[in-house]
Design a protein around this motif. Structure first.
Motif, PDB file in Angstrom:
ATOM      1  N   ASN A  92     -64.667  92.296  10.824  1.00 35.77           N
ATOM      2  CA  ASN A  92     -64.760  91.469  12.110  1.00 35.77           C
ATOM      3  C   ASN A  92     -64.564  90.290  11.928  1.00 35.77           C
ATOM      4  O   ASN A  92     -63.653  89.294  12.369  1.00 35.77           O
ATOM      5  N   GLU A 117     -58.456  85.388  10.218  1.00 41.90           N
ATOM      6  CA  GLU A 117     -57.040  85.691   9.742  1.00 41.90           C
ATOM      7  C   GLU A 117     -56.194  85.887  10.995  1.00 41.90           C
ATOM      8  O   GLU A 117     -54.914  85.402  10.907  1.00 41.90           O
ATOM      9  N   GLN A 118     -56.448  86.481  12.071  1.00 38.88           N
ATOM     10  CA  GLN A 118     -55.670  86.477  13.159  1.00 38.88           C
ATOM     11  C   GLN A 118     -55.339  84.865  13.797  1.00 38.88           C
ATOM     12  O   GLN A 118     -54.355  84.557  14.184  1.00 38.88           O
ATOM     13  N   TRP A 156     -61.139  89.300  10.216  1.00 39.80           N
ATOM     14  CA  TRP A 156     -60.127  89.675  11.096  1.00 39.80           C
ATOM     15  C   TRP A 156     -59.849  88.666  12.259  1.00 39.80           C
ATOM     16  O   TRP A 156     -58.655  88.202  12.436  1.00 39.80           O
TER      17      TRP A 156
END
Length: 240
Positions: free
Chosen positions: A198, A204-205, A201
């Motif tokens: 999480n 990286e988003q 993520w």
């Protein structure tokens, strides 16, 4: 024998801290909750292991963790006097320590202990900070992450911030973490692997969004007379 939750926490922390895109040096903290036997009563007690004050995630060891009884930490909610006396709560963490307690608890301890998740990461990634410090950070958070990440208006680190994040998690069951306005990110999960995934993520988003929409020179063109000093001059200043 080292507790399995502690082993997972150390491994996750070292992996995250090894990449400075994930958090700056000596920045951020990680935690795990689990059970251990009380050496006096022999009964199982719920504990919180959280990176202590100072130190670096990339080189974190068990000795650098603060160890607190979760029931005592949670009980502080009943005596919390409010934001005007928030500094008193950091000293109160010492009365929640388990056994010899390990490292000194940091001001972010409440964020980890009050959030209802087995594992919590609080990190300072470049991409997350870019969203957190943007003038339209709240709108960007919704645009970049949808409902999976919730914006938290800036508040100085401390007990109230921990209460705020705990309330956000409780009322947003779909969320995996938060963007802390002007600060960084926090992510959580039921397992160490889920929490690390999480955290990555979210990072990286944010990186992908910035790569697609960012400017080559986000702070504008360089102004004459304000450029970096020549290398020799920089070295002389650093040495001085």
């Amino acid at each position: 024998m080292e507790n399995h939750a502690v082993e997972e926490l150390i491994t996750r922390s070292n992996r995250l801290g090894a990449d400075k895109r994930n958090t700056n040096f000596a920045g951020g903290n990680t935690s795990a909750k689990g059970t251990e036997k009380d050496p006096v009563t022999g009964e199982d007690v719920e504990l919180l292991w959280v990176k202590g004050s100072g130190g670096d995630l990339g080189t974190l060891k068990a000795a650098n963790l603060a160890v607190l009884r979760l029931d005592r930490l949670q009980a502080l909610k009943a005596v919390y006097p409010g934001v005007e006396r928030e500094d008193d709560m950091v000293a109160a963490f010492d009365y929640c320590l388990f056994g010899k307690g390990g490292a000194a608890p940091s001001i972010d301890t409440a964020m980890h202990g009050l959030v209802d998740a087995a594992h919590v990461d609080h990190l300072h990634p470049d991409s997350g900070i870019a969203i957190a410090t943007a003038v339209d950070g709240e709108a960007l958070t919704s645009k970049v992450f949808g409902e999976k990440v919730v914006w938290v208006p800036w508040r100085r680190p401390g007990f109230q911030l921990g209460l705020d994040i705990a309330a956000i998690k409780e009322t947003n069951p779909q969320a995996i973490g938060t963007i802390l306005g002007g600060h960084g990110i926090t992510a959580w999960g039921a397992t160490s692997a889920e929490t690390e995934a999480n955290s990555l993520w979210i990072i990286e988003q944010a990186e992908r969004y910035i790569a697609r929409n960012g400017k080559a020179e986000p702070f504008g063109a360089r102004l004459p007379g304000y450029g970096a000093l020549p290398e020799a001059a920089r070295r002389a200043k650093a040495a001085a």
